[in-house]
Structures are given as C-alpha cells and as structure tokens.
Design an enzyme around this catalytic site. Structure first.
Site, mmCIF file in Angstrom:
data_model
loop_
_atom_site.group_PDB
_atom_site.id
_atom_site.type_symbol
_atom_site.label_atom_id
_atom_site.label_comp_id
_atom_site.label_asym_id
_atom_site.label_seq_id
_atom_site.Cartn_x
_atom_site.Cartn_y
_atom_site.Cartn_z
ATOM 1 C CG HIS A 168 -0.439 0.103 2.531
ATOM 2 N ND1 HIS A 168 0.365 -0.862 3.094
ATOM 3 C CD2 HIS A 168 -0.552 1.086 3.465
ATOM 4 C CE1 HIS A 168 0.706 -0.483 4.306
ATOM 5 N NE2 HIS A 168 0.179 0.706 4.563
ATOM 6 C CG HIS B 289 0.061 4.422 4.714
ATOM 7 N ND1 HIS B 289 -0.694 3.627 5.543
ATOM 8 C CD2 HIS B 289 -0.758 5.440 4.328
ATOM 9 C CE1 HIS B 289 -1.911 4.133 5.656
ATOM 10 N NE2 HIS B 289 -1.977 5.232 4.920
ATOM 11 C CG ASP C 246 4.805 3.071 7.405
ATOM 12 O OD1 ASP C 246 3.892 3.482 6.663
ATOM 13 O OD2 ASP C 246 4.614 2.225 8.313
ATOM 14 C CG HIS C 247 4.092 0.188 4.213
ATOM 15 N ND1 HIS C 247 3.949 -1.107 4.655
ATOM 16 C CD2 HIS C 247 3.683 0.976 5.243
ATOM 17 C CE1 HIS C 247 3.483 -1.095 5.892
ATOM 18 N NE2 HIS C 247 3.302 0.146 6.274
ATOM 19 C CG HIS D 159 -4.076 0.206 6.718
ATOM 20 N ND1 HIS D 159 -4.018 0.822 7.949
ATOM 21 C CD2 HIS D 159 -2.904 0.497 6.096
ATOM 22 C CE1 HIS D 159 -2.858 1.454 8.060
ATOM 23 N NE2 HIS D 159 -2.167 1.286 6.953
ATOM 24 C CG ASP E 234 0.639 -1.227 7.730
ATOM 25 O OD1 ASP E 234 1.568 -2.019 7.988
ATOM 26 O OD2 ASP E 234 0.786 0.018 7.712
ATOM 27 C CG HIS F 228 3.970 -1.743 11.393
ATOM 28 N ND1 HIS F 228 4.769 -0.639 11.586
ATOM 29 C CD2 HIS F 228 3.237 -1.494 10.284
ATOM 30 C CE1 HIS F 228 4.522 0.252 10.622
ATOM 31 N NE2 HIS F 228 3.593 -0.243 9.817
HETATM 32 FE FE FE Z 1 2.717 0.844 8.112
HETATM 33 ZN ZN ZN Z 2 0.015 1.676 6.532
#
Ligand code: FE
Ligand code: ZN
Length: 254
Positions: A55, A57, A59-60, A113, A132, A170
C-alpha cells in the site's frame, strides 16, 4: 522455497528481503527507505530485482525510488492505487498471479486500512505478506475503509492454510496483546501467545512471523464471528461486522 530476511527499521517496521534461489531473483517488500536494504543485499551478494508494495503509506514505499535508482528493479504494486505508488511498473489486482522467478504470488485485494491495499500470498513457500492489513494479534487502522471492507478482507486471508506464515509490516504484537486480552480475556490461545511473545521480546527476538492458525485462534480481529468474543464484549448474537466494528473502535481508543 523463498529465502526470507527480516530487517527491522524505524520504530517498529519490518522490511523483507527475499530471494528465489532457482532464478536468483531478489525482492524487497515494503521498504520505507533504501540504505539498510541495499546494505544487506550487498553483504549477502544478492542483486535486487523487484520491489513488492502492499500500500501507499510512506513507511512502505519511501525507499522505492532510491532502490530503483540503485538497482533498476521492477516495482509491483496495487492497480487500485497506482497513482500513489512511487515508480510503479507493474499493477496487480485481486486474483492476479505474479511470477517472481520460479515462485508465484497470488494477489489479494484487501481494502480497509487503505482503499488500495493488497497482500501477496506465496503458496509454494506458505508465506503471506500482509502489510498493514493483518498484524499478529491485530489489524490495521481503518484510514480509508469501512468495518465491512476490513472484515471481508481479513476473512479472505483467514481462509488460507493454517500453516501459512504471516509476514506483517510492523512489530506491534505486544501492544496488540495488551488490547486483545482486554476484550477476549478467557481465550487460552491468546494467553499462550501472550506468554510466547513476552519470552521472545524479552530476549530481543521478533514476534513476527506467526502462523495463520495461531492468528485465527488468538487474534480478536479474526474472531468477530466467534460467539465467545461477542459474549465477552456484550454483543451476543450480533452481526460479525458489528462486533468487528466495535472491537476496532475500542482498539482505536485503547
Ligand atoms: Fe505501516
Ligand atoms: Zn500503513
């Protein structure tokens, strides 16, 4: 079988670096940044050929462009969110299979999400990269989706074989456990997982991956249709979507 390395970065993210040994193809799953991935690949003498994103985001996907510039790799990501995946080359959607060397991923569209989230299931290696959407003893927050969507998404992942290893993005398991025992206190599988995770974390080991079988028994977000969980939160007989929504709401403010 895929050779999978787990790289802990930022506060609690996991990047996965994996190699398909027959072809020598090497993929990075959900990199927030490039440096630790490029360093490990260099040390292993692995040549990165792919990035798989679940996805959009940061942090990905934050490492996408730097890794692509350094390696010329192919970036695979969700068709339903291609505009938000930096450097995307290949768009995949629900039910697609993607050949990664001699391994093959089946793509699951799992919105909730985010509106475009996907998961990658490598049947031959019993590995699920759930991003996530599904965490150990938890699930992602509903930033862009409804409880109905997320429950449907999780129900589809839940139906995969119980020995499937869940490689989520995570290390949230300890805080997820604190919440889970508050809504499902009499669940013996949950108490067992709690003890296991405490032991692992106390010696600095990861709690991820877990197996899908363990998650089905202990993760409250996969148990919204379990009468015992509904009873424990005073919602006996209610629709699983309502139970799921209530559990998710309680977690948001836990
Ligand atoms: Fe994340
Ligand atoms: Zn995420």
């Amino acid at each position: 079988m895929l050779q999978i390395h787990q790289i802990p970065v930022l506060k609690d993210n996991f990047i996965y670096l994996m190699r398909e040994p027959v072809s020598g193809c090497v993929a990075v799953v959900d990199p927030p940044m490039a440096a630790p991935v490029l360093d490990l690949a260099l040390r292993l003498d692995w040549k990165i050929t792919h990035i798989l994103n679940t996805h959009h985001h940061d942090d990905h996907v934050g490492g996408n462009i730097d890794i692509k510039n350094a390696t010329g790799c192919t970036i695979v990501g969700p068709a339903h969110d291609f505009e938000r995946i930096p450097g995307i080359d290949v768009q995949v959607k629900d039910g697609d299979t993607y050949d990664f060397g001699k391994a093959q991923a089946t793509v699951f569209f799992v919105p909730g999400h985010t509106r475009g989230h996907i998961a990658y299931w490598f049947k031959g290696s019993a590995a699920l990269f759930s991003g996530d959407t599904l965490f150990s003893i938890g699930c992602g927050r509903l930033f862009e989706g409804t409880p109905q969507q997320m429950w449907t998404s999780l129900s589809r992942l839940r139906a995969l074989p119980p020995q499937t290893q869940v490689y989520c993005a995570h290390e949230y398991t300890e805080s997820n456990l604190r919440f889970a025992v508050s809504v499902d206190p009499n669940n013996a599988a949950l108490r067992k997982r709690e003890a296991e995770v405490r032991a692992l974390r106390s010696v600095g080991k990861f709690s991820v991956p877990s197996t899908l079988g363990e998650e089905c028994a202990a993760n409250p977000f996969l148990r919204a249709d379990a009468p015992e969980l509904a009873a424990a939160i005073g919602m006996t007989g209610r629709d699983p979507v309502d139970v799921f929504a209530e559990v998710r709401k309680r977690k948001d403010s836990f």
